[in-house]
Design a protein around this motif. Structure first.
Motif, short mmCIF file in Angstrom:
data_model
loop_
_atom_site.label_atom_id
_atom_site.label_comp_id
_atom_site.label_asym_id
_atom_site.label_seq_id
_atom_site.Cartn_x
_atom_site.Cartn_y
_atom_site.Cartn_z
N PHE A 124 45.63 31.04 48.34
CA PHE A 124 45.65 32.16 49.29
C PHE A 124 44.37 32.98 49.23
O PHE A 124 44.24 33.98 49.93
CB PHE A 124 46.86 33.07 49.02
N HIS A 125 43.43 32.57 48.37
CA HIS A 125 42.13 33.22 48.22
C HIS A 125 42.26 34.68 47.84
O HIS A 125 41.50 35.54 48.30
CB HIS A 125 41.32 33.08 49.52
N LEU A 126 43.25 35.00 46.98
CA LEU A 126 43.43 36.36 46.50
C LEU A 126 42.57 36.58 45.25
O LEU A 126 42.38 35.67 44.45
CB LEU A 126 44.89 36.62 46.15
N PRO A 127 42.06 37.80 45.06
CA PRO A 127 41.31 38.09 43.83
C PRO A 127 42.20 37.94 42.60
O PRO A 127 43.42 38.12 42.67
CB PRO A 127 40.88 39.56 44.01
N ASP A 128 41.61 37.61 41.47
CA ASP A 128 42.37 37.45 40.23
C ASP A 128 43.12 38.73 39.86
O ASP A 128 44.22 38.68 39.30
CB ASP A 128 41.44 37.05 39.08
N VAL A 129 42.52 39.89 40.18
CA VAL A 129 43.16 41.17 39.84
C VAL A 129 44.55 41.25 40.46
O VAL A 129 45.52 41.64 39.81
CB VAL A 129 42.31 42.35 40.34
N GLN B 103 34.15 38.73 39.52
CA GLN B 103 34.73 37.42 39.84
C GLN B 103 33.93 36.69 40.90
O GLN B 103 33.67 35.49 40.80
CB GLN B 103 36.18 37.59 40.30
N TYR B 104 33.51 37.42 41.94
CA TYR B 104 32.82 36.78 43.06
C TYR B 104 31.30 36.95 43.00
O TYR B 104 30.61 36.60 43.94
CB TYR B 104 33.36 37.35 44.38
N LYS B 105 30.83 37.50 41.84
CA LYS B 105 29.38 37.67 41.64
C LYS B 105 28.74 38.37 42.85
O LYS B 105 27.71 37.91 43.37
CB LYS B 105 28.72 36.32 41.37
N GLU C 129 47.14 48.87 44.48
CA GLU C 129 46.73 47.84 43.52
C GLU C 129 47.02 46.43 44.02
O GLU C 129 46.30 45.49 43.67
CB GLU C 129 47.42 48.08 42.18
N LEU C 130 48.06 46.27 44.81
CA LEU C 130 48.38 44.95 45.33
C LEU C 130 47.51 44.58 46.53
O LEU C 130 47.20 43.42 46.76
CB LEU C 130 49.86 44.88 45.71
N VAL C 131 47.09 45.59 47.31
CA VAL C 131 46.34 45.34 48.54
C VAL C 131 44.85 45.65 48.37
O VAL C 131 43.99 44.97 48.93
CB VAL C 131 46.92 46.18 49.71
N GLY C 132 44.54 46.66 47.55
CA GLY C 132 43.16 47.13 47.41
C GLY C 132 42.14 46.08 47.01
O GLY C 132 41.08 45.97 47.64
N PRO C 133 42.40 45.29 45.94
CA PRO C 133 41.41 44.27 45.55
C PRO C 133 41.10 43.27 46.65
O PRO C 133 39.96 42.86 46.83
CB PRO C 133 42.08 43.59 44.35
N THR C 134 42.13 42.87 47.41
CA THR C 134 41.90 41.93 48.51
C THR C 134 41.04 42.57 49.59
O THR C 134 40.12 41.94 50.14
CB THR C 134 43.24 41.48 49.11
N MET D 210 49.22 32.66 37.17
CA MET D 210 49.40 33.24 38.50
C MET D 210 48.12 33.11 39.33
O MET D 210 48.19 32.97 40.56
CB MET D 210 49.83 34.70 38.37
N THR D 211 46.95 33.15 38.68
CA THR D 211 45.70 32.98 39.43
C THR D 211 45.62 31.58 40.03
O THR D 211 45.07 31.40 41.12
CB THR D 211 44.48 33.21 38.52
N ARG D 212 46.16 30.59 39.32
CA ARG D 212 46.17 29.21 39.87
C ARG D 212 47.12 29.13 41.06
O ARG D 212 46.84 28.46 42.06
CB ARG D 212 46.62 28.21 38.80
#
Length: 421
Positions: A24-29, A150-152, A391-396, A17-19
Motif C-alpha cells: 500500500f506504499h505506507l510509511p514504516d511509521v 526512510q525515503y532519503k 499519527e495514522l494519517v500524518g506520515p502518509t 507490519m511494514t511487510r
C-alpha cells in the motif's frame, strides 16, 4: 519476563507490519503505529494473555523510559539540522515560518473551539478551548524525521522542514505555558505571573544552556577516543544523560525549575555538530544504532492510544473541529509565512502538510492538565483522539507532500535480466 516478551513481540510485530503494508506504499511509521494499536490494551491486549500484546495501559506506561530515550535520539538528530553552514540559507525563513505557523494554528483552534463553546456550554469550557489551542501548536518531530530518513528525502522542503519542526516545539512550549497558566487562573484563581510568563521562558533558557554545556563536554571527551564504536557509545551515553538530567525538577522560592528534554537534546546535537569535525559521520552511525529503539517507540505510541474515545460523540465532534481547524492553521500559516520569507513555491505549497503529525509533545502537554480537574480529562480525551488520527494519517500525508515537492525521488525500475525476460 512478561515485559521482555512484550518488547520482543512489539519489535517483531512492528517489522512484520511494514511487510504487510508495503504493497500500500505506507510509511514504516504508520505500520508501526498500527501494530501498536493492534497489540494495545484495546484489542489483542484485551485477551489478557501476558506477553502477547500489552494487557494494560499501566504496562505500556512502565516502558515510558524507552520512549523518553528514543525521543532524545530523535531530538539529537534534529539538532544536527542547525548546522551554521546550512542555516545561512534557511535560518531566517525557518525562524519566520516556525514561529508564525505555530501562532496561526493556535489562534484558529482557539477561535473555532470558542465558537463551539457557545453551543456546547460546560461540555467545552473556555479554559479547555484555550488550552487545546496551545497544544495545537506542537508538531511530532519523530514521525516527520522517520519519513525523511526512510525515503532519503532531500530538497528545499526537507531543508527547511526539520529546523521548523524544532522551532515549532520550542514556540509551542511557550504558548502552552502561557495558555495553561491563563486556564488555571480561570478555573482555580491560583496562577500568577511567574507561572504564566517567567517559568516557561526560564525553562527554555535553562534547557538550551544545559544542552549546550553537555554538547561542549561531549565534543571535548570525544577526542579521547579513536574508534568510531567507542565514539558512538559516547554519543549514546550523553543522549541518555541529557534525558535523565532533563527530568530534574525543583523549587527555588516561588519559582518552579524544570527542563525540556526535547530542547536539551536538540541543543546537545546542535553544539556537537557545529564543534566536532567528524560529527556528520558519527551522527549517521548513531542513527543506525538507534533504529530498533525508534521502532519500539512508535509501536508503544500506538499501544497507548485509547480507542474508547470514540464512545463519546461529543468528544469526537470536538476532536474533529480541533483536527480541522489545526490543519487549516498549519497549512495557511506555513503558506503565508513562507511566502513572506521569500521561499520557493514548493515550500509555500507543501510545507504545511508535512507539519500535521502530532504525538509525543502534544501528549506530554496533555498529561499536565490534571490540575484543571474534570476539564483536564476532557482535554486529554480530545488530544488522544487528534493524535490517533494524525499519527495514522500524518506520515502518509508527509510522504505524499515531499514526493509532490520532488524531495522524495521515485525508485527507478530495475532493468530486466535474462532470467526475467
Amino acid at each position: 519476563m512478561i515485559m521482555l516478551l512484550s518488547i520482543s513481540v512489539a519489535l517483531v510485530a512492528g517489522l512484520m507490519m511494514t511487510r504487510l503494508f508495503k504493497r500500500f506504499h505506507l510509511p514504516d511509521v504508520t505500520s508501526y503505529l498500527i501494530a501498536g494499536v493492534l497489540l494495545g490494551p484495546c484489542i489483542i491486549g484485551r485477551l489478557g494473555i501476558p506477553g502477547v500484546g500489552f494487557i494494560s495501559f499501566e504496562l505500556v506506561d512502565s516502558l515510558q523510559p524507552i520512549c523518553d530515550v528514543a525521543l532524545g535520539f530523535i531530538a539529537f538528530a534534529i539538532g544536527s539540522e542547525f548546522r551554521l553552514s546550512s542555516l545561512r540559507t534557511t535560518g531566517r525563513a525557518a525562524v519566520i515560518v516556525g514561529i508564525f505557523q505555530a501562532f496561526v494554528a493556535t489562534l484558529l483552534v482557539d477561535a473555532a473551539l470558542l465558537v463551539l463553546h457557545i453551543f456546547l456550554g460546560d461540555k467545552l469550557p473556555v479554559a479547555a478551548a484555550i488550552t487545546l489551542g496551545a497544544i495545537a501548536a506542537a508538531t511530532a518531530p519523530a514521525a516527520t524525521l522517520m519519513v525523511v530518513r526512510q525515503y532519503k528525502a532531500k530538497g528545499p522542503v526537507t531543508d527547511i522542514l526539520l529546523p521548523v519542526v524544532a522551532l515549532d516545539d520550542a514556540v509551542g512550549l511557550v504558548i502552552f505555558a502561557v495558555s495553561f497558566g491563563a486556564a488555571q487562573a480561570m478555573e482555580t484563581n491560583s496562577a500568577n505571573i511567574a507561572s504564566i510568563i517567567f517559568e516557561p521562558l526560564l525553562e527554555i533558557v535553562l534547557s538550551v544552556a544545559l544542552g549546550a554545556l553537555l554538547g561542549w563536554v561531549l565534543t571535548f571527551m570525544e577526542r579521547w577516543f579513536q574508534s568510531n564504536r567507542n565514539r558512538v557509545a559516547m554519543i549514546a551515553g550523553f543522549i541518555v544523560l541529557a534525558v535523565a538530567m532533563s527530568m530534574l525538577s525543583f523549587e527555588i522560592g516561588p519559582v518552579h525549575i524544570k527542563f525540556s528534554s526535547l530542547l536539551v537534546c536538540m541543543m546537545l546535537g546542535t553544539v556537537f555538530c557545529n564543534t566536532c569535525g567528524g560529527s556528520e559521520d558519527l551522527m549517521g552511525r548513531a542513527d543506525k544504532w538507534s533504529a530498533p529503539l525508534l521502532t519500539l517507540f512508535f509501536v508503544l505510541s500506538g499501544a497507548e492510544l485509547h480507542l474508547d474515545v470514540f464512545a463519546d460523540f461529543a468528544i469526537v465532534g470536538i476532536g474533529l473541529m480541533y483536527i480541522l481547524s489545526r490543519s487549516i492553521g498549519k497549512y495557511l500559516g506555513s503558506m503565508f509565512s513562507s511566502k513572506f520569507a521569500g521561499c520557493s513555491p514548493e515550500i509555500q505549497k507543501y510545507l504545511g502538510i508535512t507539519l500535521l503529525p502530532q504525538a509525543g509533545v502534544a501528549l506530554g502537554m496533555a498529561s499536565q492538565v490534571g490540575a484543571l480537574g474534570e476539564i483536564g480529562s476532557t482535554i486529554r480525551s480530545i488530544v488522544l483522539f487528534g493524535v490517533l488520527i494524525y499519527e495514522l494519517v500524518g506520515p502518509t500525508l508527509t510522504k505524499m507532500a515531499l514526493t509532490a515537492a520532488g524531495d522524495i525521488k521515485p525508485k527507478e525500475a530495475k532493468p530486466a535480466t535474462a532470467a526475467t525476460k
